[in-house]
Design an enzyme around this catalytic site. Structure first.
Site, mmCIF file in Angstrom:
data_model
loop_
_atom_site.group_PDB
_atom_site.id
_atom_site.type_symbol
_atom_site.label_atom_id
_atom_site.label_comp_id
_atom_site.label_asym_id
_atom_site.label_seq_id
_atom_site.Cartn_x
_atom_site.Cartn_y
_atom_site.Cartn_z
ATOM 1 N N TYR A 154 0.836 -1.203 0.000
ATOM 2 C CA TYR A 154 0.000 0.000 0.000
ATOM 3 C C TYR A 154 0.867 1.247 0.000
ATOM 4 O O TYR A 154 2.034 1.219 0.382
ATOM 5 C CB TYR A 154 -0.953 0.025 1.201
ATOM 6 C CG TYR A 154 -0.282 0.135 2.552
ATOM 7 C CD1 TYR A 154 -0.080 1.380 3.147
ATOM 8 C CD2 TYR A 154 0.128 -0.997 3.245
ATOM 9 C CE1 TYR A 154 0.531 1.481 4.381
ATOM 10 C CE2 TYR A 154 0.734 -0.899 4.476
ATOM 11 C CZ TYR A 154 0.937 0.339 5.052
ATOM 12 O OH TYR A 154 1.541 0.441 6.275
ATOM 13 N N CYS A 155 0.257 2.375 -0.469
ATOM 14 C CA CYS A 155 0.917 3.674 -0.399
ATOM 15 C C CYS A 155 0.067 4.578 0.481
ATOM 16 O O CYS A 155 -0.647 4.101 1.358
ATOM 17 C CB CYS A 155 1.138 4.261 -1.791
ATOM 18 S SG CYS A 155 -0.379 4.530 -2.722
ATOM 19 N N MET A 156 0.099 5.873 0.275
ATOM 20 C CA MET A 156 -0.587 6.797 1.171
ATOM 21 C C MET A 156 -2.104 6.668 1.118
ATOM 22 O O MET A 156 -2.794 6.894 2.113
ATOM 23 C CB MET A 156 -0.196 8.245 0.843
ATOM 24 C CG MET A 156 1.232 8.575 1.238
ATOM 25 S SD MET A 156 1.669 10.277 0.854
ATOM 26 C CE MET A 156 0.674 11.156 2.055
ATOM 27 N N THR A 157 -2.648 6.307 -0.029
ATOM 28 C CA THR A 157 -4.102 6.268 -0.165
ATOM 29 C C THR A 157 -4.628 4.980 -0.798
ATOM 30 O O THR A 157 -5.826 4.761 -0.811
ATOM 31 C CB THR A 157 -4.586 7.441 -1.048
ATOM 32 O OG1 THR A 157 -3.956 7.334 -2.333
ATOM 33 C CG2 THR A 157 -4.272 8.784 -0.422
ATOM 34 N N ARG A 158 -3.737 4.123 -1.314
ATOM 35 C CA ARG A 158 -4.188 2.988 -2.123
ATOM 36 C C ARG A 158 -3.649 1.656 -1.630
ATOM 37 O O ARG A 158 -2.483 1.535 -1.278
ATOM 38 C CB ARG A 158 -3.731 3.161 -3.583
ATOM 39 C CG ARG A 158 -4.000 4.521 -4.152
ATOM 40 C CD ARG A 158 -3.479 4.637 -5.578
ATOM 41 N NE ARG A 158 -3.532 6.022 -6.030
ATOM 42 C CZ ARG A 158 -3.555 6.389 -7.294
ATOM 43 N NH1 ARG A 158 -3.534 5.479 -8.235
ATOM 44 N NH2 ARG A 158 -3.615 7.654 -7.621
#
Length: 455
Positions: free
Chosen positions: A26-30
């Site tokens: 995952y990243c900051m929003t996804r």
């Protein structure tokens, strides 16, 4: 049951069950998921899950759930599937990197898009550290320019905390590049050290002393990719009994020589080409360049390719100690905020209002994906009017040549990273212009209530 637990269970079910998930990160929003069998994935069902703002299909399936929530949902999915987030396979290669080749064969993508995605995969894991360090460095910069003595112990500590990462960022980039290209992460870190090692200044080649840091992160990525390539090819000819000793030794030696004679000069050339090209574009293009760059940035965010611009920002900071590109691109998110406000005041759709209310605070703080995937992009036309609002803000930032001293999140917090006090005021004025024109364009011709029927 907590909301995140329910979301995790529903997402796993729509992905075809835990056994159909090959990798999870995952990243900051996804959430970034690689399914084993794409045909078992119910994309429409995932989009209908409460809390999911959108689904993007690239080499991996990107499920947008928003900042904060994404961490907790990923943890829940990890517990339910017994997969580690960004787990390494038995060969030491990242699951996401390993499956990229198979995904590429199945999907129609241009080489340039794939190249940007690979760059993005290198920098996405570093974003939290870059954002946190950049914001602390920016706040320190504001305090110093406000008259606080720089030699006060507290300021010295803040300076160290904020700028520390950027002094050693080459090592982290080297590690991630090696992972992305299927090599040993530690060797990638060693390749990064080669380019920032102060001992370079003691070496003279062709009558000139070498310069530590020359080539910037471009050179680091070249060196780390080369060491990954070397390691895999050397291993083919080395007996297993001595592989742990011979392979890394030969790979390091080959990369060291290649770096000094070829990769660092090439990296420096590419770095100069990027920075000088951008600076010339902004100088010659002026307001028009700001309009184009800010107005076309959001489509890049939609695909997730905007993370591929991180080394460009870093090269600007490395070369001229200021980044004039980031304030312009930050207007993309500001246009979204203005458009979202217009829709909120104009719509009677309760669900749409609820989504906007949840996305606006983080949008103002510089994270635009919730508004993009939850509001403007599904509606269609408001996405375009948001881009128009962003273009107005971008023109303003370009005209006044606003620049940052570090990189971090955009939106209002970016004000702390602006070079000097006078420019901080101008940056905020440009931000407000993007809000206002995003609102006006969307209010006048960007939104009709009929658009919200199926959102």
């Amino acid at each position: 049951m907590k909301k995140e637990q329910l979301m995790a269970q529903q997402i796993i079910e729509k992905l075809g069950g835990a056994e159909n998930i090959q990798s999870l990160t995952y990243c900051m929003t996804r959430l970034r998921v690689t399914p084993k069998d794409e045909s078992k994935v119910d994309r429409a069902g995932i989009k209908d899950i409460d809390g999911v703002m959108g689904v993007v299909g690239d080499e991996t399936l990107q499920i947008i759930v928003g900042p904060g929530t994404v961490n907790r949902v990923a943890d829940e999915m990890s517990r339910n599937t017994r997969l580690q987030v960004s787990a390494l396979d038995e060969d030491g290669e990242d699951d996401l990197a390993k499956t990229t080749k198979d995904e590429i064969n199945r999907k129609n993508a241009t080489p340039f898009k794939l190249f940007l995605r690979k760059i993005a995969s290198i920098f996405i894991p570093l974003i939290p550290a870059i954002v946190g360090s950049g914001l602390i460095a920016g706040i320190t910069n504001v305090l110093v320019r406000s008259g606080v003595p720089k030699d006060v112990p507290l300021m010295q500590m803040l300076d160290m905390i904020g700028w520390g990462l950027f002094g050693y960022l080459a090592i982290f980039v080297g590690i991630n590049t090696a992972k992305e290209f299927g090599g040993t992460p530690a060797l990638g870190g060693a390749a990064g050290i080669m380019l920032i090692n102060p001992a370079l200044a003691n070496i003279t080649l062709f009558g000139e002393k070498l310069l530590p840091g020359r080539g910037g992160l471009i050179g680091v990525m070249l060196a780390a990719a080369f060491i990954a390539w070397s390691e895999k090819r050397i291993r083919r000819f080395v007996p297993a009994a001595v592989d742990i000793i011979v392979t890394p030794t030969l790979a390091l030696l080959a990369t060291g020589i290649a770096t000094l004679f070829v990769l660092q000069p090439v990296g420096g050339f590419i770095s100069d080409l990027i920075t000088k090209g951008l600076l010339n574009l902004l100088d010659i293009g002026g307001i028009f360049a700001g309009i184009v760059l800010a107005g076309t940035f959001l489509p890049l965010v939609v695909t997730g390719l905007h993370q591929g611009l991180t080394p460009v920002h870093m090269e600007l900071l490395n070369s001229i100690k200021v980044d004039p590109l980031l304030p312009i691109l930050a207007m993309g998110g500001a246009g979204q905020v203005g458009a979202a406000f217009a829709i909120y005041f104009k719509t009677k759709n309760a669900k749409l209002k609820r989504v906007i209310k949840g996305g606006l605070p983080v949008g103002i703080l510089g994270i635009g994906e919730p508004l993009i995937f939850g509001v403007t992009l599904p509606l269609g036309r408001p996405f375009l009017t948001a881009c128009l609002g962003a273009a107005v803000g971008g023109a303003f930032q370009a005209f006044f040549k606003i620049g940052t001293v570090a990189i971090g999140v955009s939106g209002l917090p970016l004000a702390f990273l602006i070079k000097n006090t006078n420019q901080i005021v101008l940056y905020i004025v440009g931000l407000l212009l993007a809000y206002i024109f995003g609102f006006i364009f969307t209010w006048l011709f960007g939104y009709k209530e009929s658009m919200a029927k199926n959102i």
